[in-house]
Design an enzyme around this catalytic site. Structure first.
Site, PDB file in Angstrom:
ATOM      1  N   LYS A  52       0.841  -1.189   0.000  1.00 58.28           N
ATOM      2  CA  LYS A  52       0.000   0.000   0.000  1.00 58.28           C
ATOM      3  C   LYS A  52       0.882   1.247   0.000  1.00 58.28           C
ATOM      4  O   LYS A  52       1.789   1.368   0.819  1.00 58.28           O
ATOM      5  CB  LYS A  52      -0.896  -0.019   1.234  1.00 58.28           C
ATOM      6  CG  LYS A  52      -2.047   0.958   1.215  1.00 58.28           C
ATOM      7  CD  LYS A  52      -2.981   0.700   2.384  1.00 58.28           C
ATOM      8  CE  LYS A  52      -4.200   1.605   2.335  1.00 58.28           C
ATOM      9  NZ  LYS A  52      -5.138   1.321   3.438  1.00 58.28           N
ATOM     10  N   GLU A  95     -19.598  -4.543  10.960  1.00 59.71           N
ATOM     11  CA  GLU A  95     -20.481  -3.701  11.761  1.00 59.71           C
ATOM     12  C   GLU A  95     -21.545  -4.504  12.502  1.00 59.71           C
ATOM     13  O   GLU A  95     -21.882  -4.192  13.654  1.00 59.71           O
ATOM     14  CB  GLU A  95     -21.147  -2.650  10.863  1.00 59.71           C
ATOM     15  CG  GLU A  95     -20.193  -1.607  10.308  1.00 59.71           C
ATOM     16  CD  GLU A  95     -19.471  -2.053   9.039  1.00 59.71           C
ATOM     17  OE1 GLU A  95     -18.625  -1.294   8.537  1.00 59.71           O
ATOM     18  OE2 GLU A  95     -19.754  -3.174   8.553  1.00 59.71           O
ATOM     19  N   ARG A 126     -25.689  -1.007   8.020  1.00 55.24           N
ATOM     20  CA  ARG A 126     -25.480  -2.428   7.797  1.00 55.24           C
ATOM     21  C   ARG A 126     -25.895  -3.259   9.011  1.00 55.24           C
ATOM     22  O   ARG A 126     -26.084  -4.470   8.904  1.00 55.24           O
ATOM     23  CB  ARG A 126     -24.010  -2.687   7.479  1.00 55.24           C
ATOM     24  CG  ARG A 126     -23.409  -1.692   6.519  1.00 55.24           C
ATOM     25  CD  ARG A 126     -21.988  -2.014   6.168  1.00 55.24           C
ATOM     26  NE  ARG A 126     -21.947  -2.900   5.021  1.00 55.24           N
ATOM     27  CZ  ARG A 126     -20.831  -3.381   4.485  1.00 55.24           C
ATOM     28  NH1 ARG A 126     -19.677  -3.100   5.042  1.00 55.24           N
ATOM     29  NH2 ARG A 126     -20.862  -4.157   3.457  1.00 55.24           N
TER      30      ARG A 126
END
Length: 624
Positions: free
Chosen positions: A280, A364, A392
């Site tokens: 990354k 979540e 969610r």
């Protein structure tokens, strides 16, 4: 500077380049990303990590006939550059410009829109099954980061892939990060695969055998060697147990290897997983040194990576500091985040109370259920989850928290606009989806100090509660050394008046003051009320001003449908009080990305726009 990138008008142009030219194209794309995102802000780190992967995918496959599904899709900038949007790249995340995520209406090459994690595998499987049913031959490729596999939806999809389709390619983009460092057993599992030297050497030897002997016997020997290697890592590769053939790990920055591997996977008549190890922020030293910061950020200096310092504390920072105070006061206070310690600022809480801080990954639903379990044992969980992501976990909020009246506090960062991120990240629906849930208290502070008071109020409350607060900075109110509890369901009258009453919620209180000033200049007596509570609403205060004033105005940074203004109308109906009500809020549509102030002007969430709606009703009242 862009000898090759400037030639790419469609993916077909990528296929015309030789290997040396492709590697040069990768360098040019990195430079374009670094320079372009420095001006607009955005997800620079994730995109720098998938340059070679995306080039290789477009070199081997043929979009839009073949479909690419990017999980979250914040790493789709390279894809946009290679699909005819290079000339507009400077407009990304700008008003009227390119979206920062995949968007079906933006390009035929964007096969599936996204913005939340864990969606790629299910969507890609749906596409593959639809292709099979239609007798098609096109390919479907899903690219998902390792963090997406901490999300339950990914495993729900894995459970169905082998039983549902014979052809699907999944690319596991493994960089060990979501926004923060990945956590949990899945992250450890992938790390174990990637760092097992015995596995790597056996995998290389298996490939060598194929090259040396050729034919079925060699493939059998190679397969045995690979199976033995996998056995060293664990009882069996998790993907193999789900019925998918696993390949890797491979160097996600080796273009030649990636291209040859994709060509091979393209011929496989079975669901496959390619495990690619990527870095990354690759190619930009500041992004390598500060991975969290450069996941997604505002404009920066492309040479140094420095960003403009913000002197004022954000709501998120005030939240974290206030939660630290509450945890100092009460040893039952715990903090829970779903892979967003940086975004929610809980990374500021963690050093003070590391044993009372929990990052559950991008999960979540699990975060809310986990909090519910802790609450049954006397703990006071504060779940810091963006408003748009808490959507969610709606079932868990209703079924597991509210139904049992457990004292879980939902701290909804990004309540309201999320500006440049657009409709997938705007937190404009939480009042609507929570207001109908019994037992739940819903609050919205007018400033930073009131946020702290609401958190303390939630701590003292015996049931579930939710607090929404905006992204970024507030009005700059001084936060008291110690919080004060608010009376639940009690609004704050900031100014009395007899002609018009403005009930404003949260950050719209500032706009209410502006509206009051405009109307006062025109001779009107205006009451300004800080509503504070979207639920329970202060019915007595609403009734008082409905009987006293000839007009009520409600103002909220939320959709009108089912929002605070709707609650006021319902209250007036129940009271059988007939008074005109003007509701100011977001319309019944998905709001585009852009600068918040510009979007508020465009959609009428300003004092000036409200005044224009109020004046005709005031004139009618005078004539009556």
């Amino acid at each position: 500077m862009s000898e090759y990138l400037s030639r790419i008008k469609s993916p077909a142009d990528v296929k015309k380049l030789g290997m040396v030219e492709l590697e040069r194209l990768a360098e040019e794309i990195r430079e374009r990303l670094i320079q372009g995102v420095a001006k607009t802000g955005g997800h620079i780190g994730p995109n720098l990590g998938v340059v070679e992967l995306t080039i290789a995918m477009h070199y081997v496959f043929d979009t839009p006939r073949d479909s690419f599904v990017f999980d979250v899709s914040h790493q789709s900038y390279v894809h946009k550059l290679l699909t005819g949007r290079e000339e507009r790249f400077e407009t990304i995340r700008q008003p009227g410009g390119l979206n920062g995520f995949m968007l079906r209406t933006e390009s035929e090459h964007d096969s599936f829109g996204a913005g939340h994690a864990g969606t790629a595998l299910s969507a890609a499987l749906g596409m593959a099954v639809a292709r099979d049913m239609s007798g098609g031959s096109e390919h479907v490729v899903a690219l998902a980061g390792d963090a997406a596999f901490t999300n339950g939806i990914s495993f729900e999809a894995l459970n169905n892939i082998a039983a549902s389709t014979r052809r699907l390619i999944i690319v596991l983009n493994d960089n060990e990060w979501s926004i923060d460092k990945n956590v949990g057993a899945i992250a450890e599992y992938f790390h174990k695969i990637a760092t097992n030297s015995t596995y790597s050497s056996l995998h290389d030897r298996a490939a060598g055998l194929v090259e040396k002997f050729g034919g079925k016997a060699a493939r059998h020997i190679a397969r045995k060697a690979e199976e033995a290697a996998k056995g060293i890592v664990g009882r069996g590769m998790i993907f193999e147990e789900f019925g998918l053939s696993y390949y890797g790990p491979v160097d996600g920055h080796n273009l030649r290897m990636l291209i040859e591997t994709f060509k091979f996977l393209k011929t496989q008549n079975k669901p496959v997983v390619l495990h690619a190890l990527t870095q990354k922020g690759r190619g930009f030293q500041p992004a390598l040194e500060k991975v969290k910061k450069f996941h997604g950020l505002g404009p920066y200096d492309p040479e140094t990576g420095e960003t403009k310092a913000v002197a004022q504390k954000t709501y998120s920072e005030v939240f974290a500091e206030s939660l630290t105070k509450l945890a100092n006061m009460d040893d039952k206070v715990v903090a829970i985040t779903a892979a967003m310690p940086n975004g929610t600022a809980l990374d500021l809480f963690r050093p003070h109370h590391p044993k009372r801080y929990f990052d559950v990954g991008i999960a979540e639903e699990h975060a809310v259920l986990f909090a519910a379990g802790m609450a049954t044992k006397g703990y006071r969980p504060f779940c810091a989850i963006y408003s748009t992501f808490l959507q969610r976990a709606f079932d868990q909020i209703v079924h597991d928290v509210a139904l049992q009246e457990l004292p879980v506090v939902f701290c909804m960062d990004r309540g309201g606009l999320s500006g440049d991120d657009g409709p997938t990240h705007h937190g404009l629906f939480d009042i609507s989806y929570l207001r109908g849930v019994p037992n739940l208290v819903h609050m919205d502070p007018k400033d930073e100090d009131e946020l702290q008071d609401m958190m303390y109020t939630a701590l003292l409350h015996g049931g579930p509660s939710a607090i929404r607060y905006p992204r970024g900075t507030g009005p700059g109110a001084v936060v008291k050394p110690m919080p004060e509890a608010l009376e639940i369901g009690k609004a704050e009258v900031l100014q009395d008046g007899g002609d018009v009453a403005i009930f404003a919620l949260g950050n719209m209180v500032a706009e209410a003051w502006k509206l009051a000033k405009l109307l006062k200049a025109e001779g009107q007596s205006v009451a300004v009320v800080n509503a504070r509570f979207a639920k329970p609403i202060d019915a007595a205060c609403v009734e008082k001003y409905a009987l006293k004033c000839g007009l009520i105005v409600t103002m909220e940074d939320h959709v009108l449908a089912g929002g605070y203004g709707s609650a006021v109308l319902e209250t007036l109906n129940a009271l059988e009080v007939d008074v005109p009500v003007i509701r100011v809020g977001w319309p019944d549509e998905f709001i585009e990305h852009g600068k918040p102030d510009d979007l508020r002007v465009k959609h009428g969430l300003t004092a000036e726009a409200a005044a224009a709606r109020v004046r005709p009703l005031l004139r009618k009242a005078v004539h009556a």
